[in-house]
Design an enzyme around this catalytic site. Structure first.
Site, PDB file in Angstrom:
ATOM      1  CE  LYS A  48      -8.346   5.291  -1.463  1.00  0.00           C
ATOM      2  NZ  LYS A  48      -8.185   5.790  -0.110  1.00  0.00           N
ATOM      3  CG  ASP A  98      -2.038  -0.870   1.220  1.00  0.00           C
ATOM      4  OD1 ASP A  98      -2.447  -1.226   0.118  1.00  0.00           O
ATOM      5  OD2 ASP A  98      -2.557  -1.209   2.299  1.00  0.00           O
ATOM      6  CG  MET A 139      -8.646   7.330   7.640  1.00  0.00           C
ATOM      7  SD  MET A 139      -9.513   5.929   6.928  1.00  0.00           S
ATOM      8  CE  MET A 139      -9.985   5.007   8.386  1.00  0.00           C
TER       9      MET A 139
HETATM   10  N1  SAH Z   1      -4.534  -0.503   9.641  1.00  0.00           N
HETATM   11  C1  SAH Z   1      -3.933   0.753   9.987  1.00  0.00           C
HETATM   12  C2  SAH Z   1      -4.899   1.915   9.810  1.00  0.00           C
HETATM   13  C3  SAH Z   1      -5.372   2.083   8.369  1.00  0.00           C
HETATM   14  S1  SAH Z   1      -6.420   3.457   8.135  1.00  0.00           S
HETATM   15  C4  SAH Z   1      -3.365   0.666  11.406  1.00  0.00           C
HETATM   16  O1  SAH Z   1      -3.646  -0.272  12.151  1.00  0.00           O
HETATM   17  O2  SAH Z   1      -2.569   1.536  11.759  1.00  0.00           O
HETATM   18  C5  SAH Z   1      -5.242   4.694   7.640  1.00  0.00           C
HETATM   19  C6  SAH Z   1      -5.210   5.800   8.672  1.00  0.00           C
HETATM   20  O3  SAH Z   1      -4.394   5.410   9.762  1.00  0.00           O
HETATM   21  C7  SAH Z   1      -4.599   7.088   8.181  1.00  0.00           C
HETATM   22  O4  SAH Z   1      -5.504   7.881   7.461  1.00  0.00           O
HETATM   23  C8  SAH Z   1      -4.226   7.740   9.493  1.00  0.00           C
HETATM   24  O5  SAH Z   1      -5.361   8.285  10.146  1.00  0.00           O
HETATM   25  C9  SAH Z   1      -3.758   6.543  10.294  1.00  0.00           C
HETATM   26  N2  SAH Z   1      -2.298   6.343  10.196  1.00  0.00           N
HETATM   27  C10 SAH Z   1      -1.670   5.245   9.730  1.00  0.00           C
HETATM   28  N3  SAH Z   1      -0.326   5.372   9.851  1.00  0.00           N
HETATM   29  C11 SAH Z   1      -0.114   6.588  10.417  1.00  0.00           C
HETATM   30  C12 SAH Z   1       1.056   7.302  10.834  1.00  0.00           C
HETATM   31  N4  SAH Z   1       2.287   6.794  10.678  1.00  0.00           N
HETATM   32  N5  SAH Z   1       0.895   8.521  11.389  1.00  0.00           N
HETATM   33  C13 SAH Z   1      -0.317   9.049  11.574  1.00  0.00           C
HETATM   34  N6  SAH Z   1      -1.455   8.424  11.205  1.00  0.00           N
HETATM   35  C14 SAH Z   1      -1.361   7.207  10.648  1.00  0.00           C
END
Ligand code: SAH
Length: 263
Positions: A61, A39, A174
């Site tokens: 995307k 991704d 998000m």
């Molecule tokens: N499965 C992932 C989340 C996926 S949804 C998990 O468990 O972390 C994607 C969202 O996760 C992003 O839009 C943001 O809100 C958050 N996110 C993921 N990595 C991030 C990071 N390094 N710093 C800040 N937000 C993060």
């Protein structure tokens, strides 16, 4: 004679950003990949754990694609597994936390393909931790809620209205585009003093942090040009971070915060 291909898909959580925050099991799965589908939030350094000859394909995307990218990703998992064998589907954080991992597995299993899941360190706890915010702390927060700022309909989750009435720590994913709406939800409950922090690209070298209260966070986030991907943390635990405490003691402004280092 050519070995018969044994199709299988391993969904691997890549961790929150820092490539050292993947699990050992995740690395071992990558070591044995024939194909890696990754991704947008994945650090490319993780691809070095896969054999040189493995195919490495970006499935984030894409602009101008008419097809639903999720449908296309599901289809590619199946096609590549059938053709090459072991597909590692590398996803940010933990695959089952807002990662659509469960949907991918449902689709793949319809084809009788073996699947496995390697959990990952979710950004929902790791990103707050990386700036010193404990999601729970004795005497301060007894629970934490992880809520999406963008539900499947695109709206902010109604769960926030319930969560804001509790003492729980709220972690919003998000949600950066909905910051004003989030702030209004708390203000509507008279919670203008509630501490809030926003961490963009936590655990990476591009990390940005702002912290404040419901009263000033919109102005601070605008000034610092906070964008996605970011995590919003709301609750008294935000004051517990040694890195952010100064914001609340009004001794230093956030520009003077010590920066997080990966080293
Ligand atoms: N499965 C992932 C989340 C996926 S949804 C998990 O468990 O972390 C994607 C969202 O996760 C992003 O839009 C943001 O809100 C958050 N996110 C993921 N990595 C991030 C990071 N390094 N710093 C800040 N937000 C993060």
């Amino acid at each position: 004679m050519r070995n018969e291909v044994r199709p299988r898909v391993t969904l691997v959580g890549a961790g929150p950003g820092d490539p050292e925050l993947i699990t050992l099991k995740g690395v071992l799965a990558l070591n044995k990949a024939d194909v890696v589908l990754y991704d947008a939030l994945i650090d490319r350094a993780l691809l070095h754990h896969a054999p040189d000859k493995a195919l490495k394909i970006f499935v984030g995307k894409r602009h101008g694609s008419h097809q639903n990218p999720q449908d296309e990703t599901n289809r590619l998992c199946v096609v590549y597994a059938q053709k090459y064998g072991h597909v590692v589907r590398l996803k940010g954080g933990d695959p089952f936390v807002f990662g659509r991992g469960a949907e991918e597995l449902d689709y793949i299993q319809q084809f009788g393909i073996d699947t496995a899941v390697v959990p990952g360190i979710s950004s929902t706890v790791a990103v707050p931790a990386s700036v010193g915010i404990p999601v729970t702390k004795r005497g301060i927060s007894e629970s934490y809620w992880v809520i999406t700022g963008t539900t499947s309909s695109g709206a902010l989750s109604d769960d926030l209205k319930l969560a804001c009435r509790s003492k729980a720590t709220v972690v919003l994913l998000m949600g950066t585009k909905k910051l004003k709406e989030i702030v209004h939800t708390y203000e509507a409950h008279g919670l203008t003093d509630k501490p809030i922090a926003i961490v963009e690209r936590g655990t990476t070298r591009e990390e940005k942090v702002v912290a404040g209260t419901m009263e000033d966070i919109v102005a601070k986030a605008t000034e610092q040009q906070i964008g996605a991907p970011a995590i919003i943390v709301i609750g008294e635990v935000v004051r517990e971070s040694p890195r952010l405490r100064a914001v609340y003691e009004e001794v230093l402004c956030e520009h003077q915060l010590i920066s997080w280092s990966n080293e």
